[in-house]
Motif scaffolding. Structure first.
Motif, PDB file in Angstrom:
ATOM      1  N   ARG A   3       0.857  -1.185   0.000  1.00 10.31           N
ATOM      2  CA  ARG A   3       0.000   0.000   0.000  1.00 10.31           C
ATOM      3  C   ARG A   3       0.893   1.235   0.000  1.00 10.31           C
ATOM      4  NH1 ARG A   3      -2.802  -3.751  -0.432  1.00 10.31           N
ATOM      5  NH2 ARG A   3      -4.736  -4.294   0.646  1.00 10.31           N
ATOM      6  N   SER A   4       0.327   2.334  -0.450  1.00 11.86           N
ATOM      7  CA  SER A   4       1.060   3.603  -0.478  1.00 11.86           C
ATOM      8  C   SER A   4       0.763   4.408   0.779  1.00 11.86           C
ATOM      9  CB  SER A   4       0.625   4.432  -1.694  1.00 11.86           C
ATOM     10  OG  SER A   4       0.854   3.726  -2.893  1.00 11.86           O
ATOM     11  N   TYR A   5       1.775   5.072   1.328  1.00 13.39           N
ATOM     12  CA  TYR A   5       1.582   5.982   2.467  1.00 13.39           C
ATOM     13  C   TYR A   5       2.420   7.242   2.250  1.00 13.39           C
ATOM     14  CZ  TYR A   5      -1.008   2.235   4.469  1.00 13.39           C
ATOM     15  OH  TYR A   5      -1.970   1.274   4.637  1.00 13.39           O
ATOM     16  N   SER A   6       1.766   8.373   2.444  1.00 14.03           N
ATOM     17  CA  SER A   6       2.443   9.654   2.251  1.00 14.03           C
ATOM     18  C   SER A   6       3.466   9.887   3.346  1.00 14.03           C
ATOM     19  CB  SER A   6       1.417  10.792   2.281  1.00 14.03           C
ATOM     20  OG  SER A   6       0.502  10.629   1.238  1.00 14.03           O
ATOM     21  N   GLU A  11      -6.758  -4.634   5.098  1.00 12.76           N
ATOM     22  CA  GLU A  11      -5.770  -5.700   5.157  1.00 12.76           C
ATOM     23  C   GLU A  11      -4.452  -5.192   5.763  1.00 12.76           C
ATOM     24  OE1 GLU A  11      -4.691  -7.127   1.268  1.00 12.76           O
ATOM     25  OE2 GLU A  11      -3.944  -9.032   2.053  1.00 12.76           O
ATOM     26  N   VAL A  12      -4.003  -4.046   5.312  1.00 11.11           N
ATOM     27  CA  VAL A  12      -2.675  -3.571   5.695  1.00 11.11           C
ATOM     28  C   VAL A  12      -2.714  -2.574   6.850  1.00 11.11           C
ATOM     29  CG1 VAL A  12      -0.689  -2.222   4.875  1.00 11.11           C
ATOM     30  CG2 VAL A  12      -1.643  -4.038   3.447  1.00 11.11           C
ATOM     31  N   SER A  13      -3.663  -1.619   6.814  1.00 13.77           N
ATOM     32  CA  SER A  13      -3.603  -0.549   7.823  1.00 13.77           C
ATOM     33  C   SER A  13      -3.778  -1.068   9.252  1.00 13.77           C
ATOM     34  CB  SER A  13      -4.589   0.574   7.493  1.00 13.77           C
ATOM     35  OG  SER A  13      -5.920   0.121   7.459  1.00 13.77           O
ATOM     36  N   PRO A  14      -4.642  -2.062   9.555  1.00 10.70           N
ATOM     37  CA  PRO A  14      -4.707  -2.553  10.940  1.00 10.70           C
ATOM     38  C   PRO A  14      -3.397  -3.216  11.366  1.00 10.70           C
ATOM     39  CG  PRO A  14      -6.656  -3.221   9.704  1.00 10.70           C
ATOM     40  CD  PRO A  14      -5.672  -2.688   8.711  1.00 10.70           C
ATOM     41  N   ARG A  54      -5.294  11.054  -4.904  1.00 12.42           N
ATOM     42  CA  ARG A  54      -6.471  10.262  -4.494  1.00 12.42           C
ATOM     43  C   ARG A  54      -6.026   9.112  -3.624  1.00 12.42           C
ATOM     44  NH1 ARG A  54      -7.162  12.627  -9.229  1.00 12.42           N
ATOM     45  NH2 ARG A  54      -9.238  13.208  -9.961  1.00 12.42           N
ATOM     46  N   PHE A  55      -6.600   9.048  -2.432  1.00 13.55           N
ATOM     47  CA  PHE A  55      -6.278   7.962  -1.500  1.00 13.55           C
ATOM     48  C   PHE A  55      -7.257   6.812  -1.657  1.00 13.55           C
ATOM     49  CE2 PHE A  55      -3.810   9.950   2.304  1.00 13.55           C
ATOM     50  CZ  PHE A  55      -2.829  10.366   1.438  1.00 13.55           C
ATOM     51  N   GLY A  56      -7.591   6.473  -2.869  1.00  8.93           N
ATOM     52  CA  GLY A  56      -8.457   5.319  -3.060  1.00  8.93           C
ATOM     53  C   GLY A  56      -7.708   4.059  -2.701  1.00  8.93           C
TER      54      GLY A  56
HETATM   55  C1  FAD Z   1      -0.488   8.016  -3.022  1.00  6.71           C
HETATM   56  C2  FAD Z   1      -1.253   7.477  -1.817  1.00  6.71           C
HETATM   57  C3  FAD Z   1      -0.902   7.893  -0.547  1.00  6.71           C
HETATM   58  C4  FAD Z   1      -1.591   7.410   0.575  1.00  6.71           C
HETATM   59  N1  FAD Z   1      -1.244   7.886   1.810  1.00  6.71           N
HETATM   60  C5  FAD Z   1      -1.922   7.451   2.899  1.00  6.71           C
HETATM   61  C6  FAD Z   1      -1.593   7.964   4.200  1.00  6.71           C
HETATM   62  O1  FAD Z   1      -0.695   8.803   4.360  1.00  6.71           O
HETATM   63  N2  FAD Z   1      -2.292   7.489   5.271  1.00  6.71           N
HETATM   64  C7  FAD Z   1      -3.296   6.543   5.109  1.00  6.71           C
HETATM   65  O2  FAD Z   1      -3.870   6.135   6.135  1.00  6.71           O
HETATM   66  N3  FAD Z   1      -3.630   6.063   3.895  1.00  6.71           N
HETATM   67  C8  FAD Z   1      -2.953   6.481   2.781  1.00  6.71           C
HETATM   68  N4  FAD Z   1      -3.279   5.979   1.546  1.00  6.71           N
HETATM   69  C9  FAD Z   1      -4.266   4.881   1.476  1.00  6.71           C
HETATM   70  C10 FAD Z   1      -3.526   3.535   1.678  1.00  6.71           C
HETATM   71  O3  FAD Z   1      -2.661   3.291   0.591  1.00  6.71           O
HETATM   72  C11 FAD Z   1      -4.465   2.338   1.777  1.00  6.71           C
HETATM   73  O4  FAD Z   1      -5.348   2.348   0.690  1.00  6.71           O
HETATM   74  C12 FAD Z   1      -5.252   2.325   3.085  1.00  6.71           C
HETATM   75  O5  FAD Z   1      -4.363   2.273   4.210  1.00  6.71           O
HETATM   76  C13 FAD Z   1      -6.184   1.103   3.133  1.00  6.71           C
HETATM   77  O6  FAD Z   1      -5.411  -0.094   3.054  1.00  6.71           O
HETATM   78  P1  FAD Z   1      -5.921  -1.400   3.785  1.00  6.71           P
HETATM   79  O7  FAD Z   1      -5.066  -2.529   3.285  1.00  6.71           O
HETATM   80  O8  FAD Z   1      -6.007  -1.211   5.265  1.00  6.71           O
HETATM   81  O9  FAD Z   1      -7.397  -1.578   3.269  1.00  6.71           O
HETATM   82  P2  FAD Z   1      -7.877  -2.513   2.044  1.00  6.71           P
HETATM   83  O10 FAD Z   1      -7.810  -3.945   2.488  1.00  6.71           O
HETATM   84  O11 FAD Z   1      -7.110  -2.130   0.815  1.00  6.71           O
HETATM   85  O12 FAD Z   1      -9.370  -2.026   1.871  1.00  6.71           O
HETATM   86  C14 FAD Z   1     -10.358  -2.266   2.900  1.00  6.71           C
HETATM   87  C15 FAD Z   1     -11.638  -1.532   2.583  1.00  6.71           C
HETATM   88  O13 FAD Z   1     -11.425  -0.115   2.687  1.00  6.71           O
HETATM   89  C16 FAD Z   1     -11.645   0.532   1.445  1.00  6.71           C
HETATM   90  N5  FAD Z   1     -10.568   1.522   1.339  1.00  6.71           N
HETATM   91  C17 FAD Z   1      -9.327   1.320   0.892  1.00  6.71           C
HETATM   92  N6  FAD Z   1      -8.599   2.451   0.974  1.00  6.71           N
HETATM   93  C18 FAD Z   1      -9.392   3.366   1.533  1.00  6.71           C
HETATM   94  C19 FAD Z   1      -9.208   4.712   1.899  1.00  6.71           C
HETATM   95  N7  FAD Z   1      -8.051   5.368   1.710  1.00  6.71           N
HETATM   96  N8  FAD Z   1     -10.264   5.370   2.459  1.00  6.71           N
HETATM   97  C20 FAD Z   1     -11.425   4.732   2.675  1.00  6.71           C
HETATM   98  N9  FAD Z   1     -11.665   3.449   2.345  1.00  6.71           N
HETATM   99  C21 FAD Z   1     -10.660   2.788   1.769  1.00  6.71           C
HETATM  100  C22 FAD Z   1     -11.587  -0.556   0.403  1.00  6.71           C
HETATM  101  O14 FAD Z   1     -12.364  -0.259  -0.740  1.00  6.71           O
HETATM  102  C23 FAD Z   1     -12.128  -1.750   1.171  1.00  6.71           C
HETATM  103  O15 FAD Z   1     -13.537  -1.723   1.233  1.00  6.71           O
HETATM  104  C24 FAD Z   1      -2.631   6.469   0.413  1.00  6.71           C
HETATM  105  C25 FAD Z   1      -2.981   6.057  -0.880  1.00  6.71           C
HETATM  106  C26 FAD Z   1      -2.319   6.557  -1.982  1.00  6.71           C
HETATM  107  C27 FAD Z   1      -2.718   6.103  -3.350  1.00  6.71           C
END
Ligand code: FAD
Length: 220
Positions: free
Chosen positions: A30-33, A54-57, A214-216
């Motif tokens: 995953r990407s993090y700023s 999956e990753v953030s927790p 976009r933080f999608g």
């Molecule tokens: C360039 C860039 C920089 C980023 N910087 C940061 C940062 O500094 N801090 C940060 O916390 N995150 C940041 N993100 C978002 C990060 O990369 C992950 O997408 C986020 O942590 C979710 O990952 P996950 O594995 O926990 O969730 P996933 O397992 O990928 O997704 C779980 C559920 O959450 C939804 N979801 C995924 N991402 C988001 C989101 N951002 N907001 C709301 N719902 C979401 C999914 O559709 C899914 O339903 C950034 C993304 C990009 C593209």
């Protein structure tokens, strides 16, 4: 905080890709700023924990001091701000989209410069505000940084209006007139970024001066 020996340095607005690999070889990233300016080998990230993520927790609850992680970066050459840039700056962040914007505020502070900055921060509730101490009680070094909060689900006590989504009036009141030719940085969930960018264009801001991140969902 991550210590990365030999880190080459980075610009405000850039991010890293964090890769996790399980014992069975399954790997995801995953990407993090980057939340702070270059500080030797030390990097700062701010991770919003998504309950079903999956990753953030894992990063928020499981990763412990001393555990290794794999990162790649710095990444990104467009959504960046340099302390030598002289135009007024408008920052509009939604939720964790504040992270790279905070890197801009902190980079300005570290450089000791007075570039005028206006920050509009859309957040669900007071409890969800990141960097609250820094933003609500700015130091002298932050003179010239004006912060406006928009609360979408719950407001602080005595807040003058009910919770609501960001509106064009917020960008007019808390931002810069287009004539000032500000550099605009918009970051947050995809829908938020698209709505705000459209509103800025409707207000007359030159699309070439509007940078978006976009933080999608990322990964794969
Ligand atoms: C360039 C860039 C920089 C980023 N910087 C940061 C940062 O500094 N801090 C940060 O916390 N995150 C940041 N993100 C978002 C990060 O990369 C992950 O997408 C986020 O942590 C979710 O990952 P996950 O594995 O926990 O969730 P996933 O397992 O990928 O997704 C779980 C559920 O959450 C939804 N979801 C995924 N991402 C988001 C989101 N951002 N907001 C709301 N719902 C979401 C999914 O559709 C899914 O339903 C950034 C993304 C990009 C593209």
């Amino acid at each position: 905080m991550l210590d990365v020996p030999g880190w080459p340095g980075h610009l405000a607005g850039q991010h890293v890709d964090v890769r996790l690999t399980a014992a069975d070889g399954y790997s995801t990233q995953r990407s993090y700023s980057l939340a702070a300016p270059t500080n030797g080998d030390r990097l700062e990230l701010t991770v919003q924990k998504l309950a079903d993520g999956e990753v953030s927790p894992y990063l928020a609850d499981v990763l412990s001091a001393g555990d290794p992680v794999e990162i790649r970066g710095p990444v990104g050459g467009w959504f960046v701000w340099r302390s030598t840039d002289t135009e007024p700056v408008l920052l509009v962040g939604g939720g964790s989209g504040i992270v790279p914007l905070m890197a801009i505020v902190r980079t300005r502070r570290a450089a000791g410069i007075r570039t005028p900055v206006r920050l509009i921060y859309s957040v669900r509730s007071p409890a969800d505000v990141y960097y609250g101490d820094e933003l609500r009680r700015p130091s002298r070094a932050d003179d010239g940084v004006d912060v406006t909060f928009v609360y979408t689900r719950a407001t602080p006590a005595q807040w003058p209006e009910p919770p609501r989504r960001i509106a064009i009036a917020d960008l007019e009141a808390g931002g810069w007139p287009p004539d000032f030719e500000p550099s605009c940085f918009v970051c947050g969930p995809t829908g938020f970024v698209e709505v705000v960018a459209d509103m800025l264009v409707a207000l007359g801001h030159d699309p070439r001066r509007i940078k978006t991140e976009r933080f999608g969902p990322t990964g794969g």
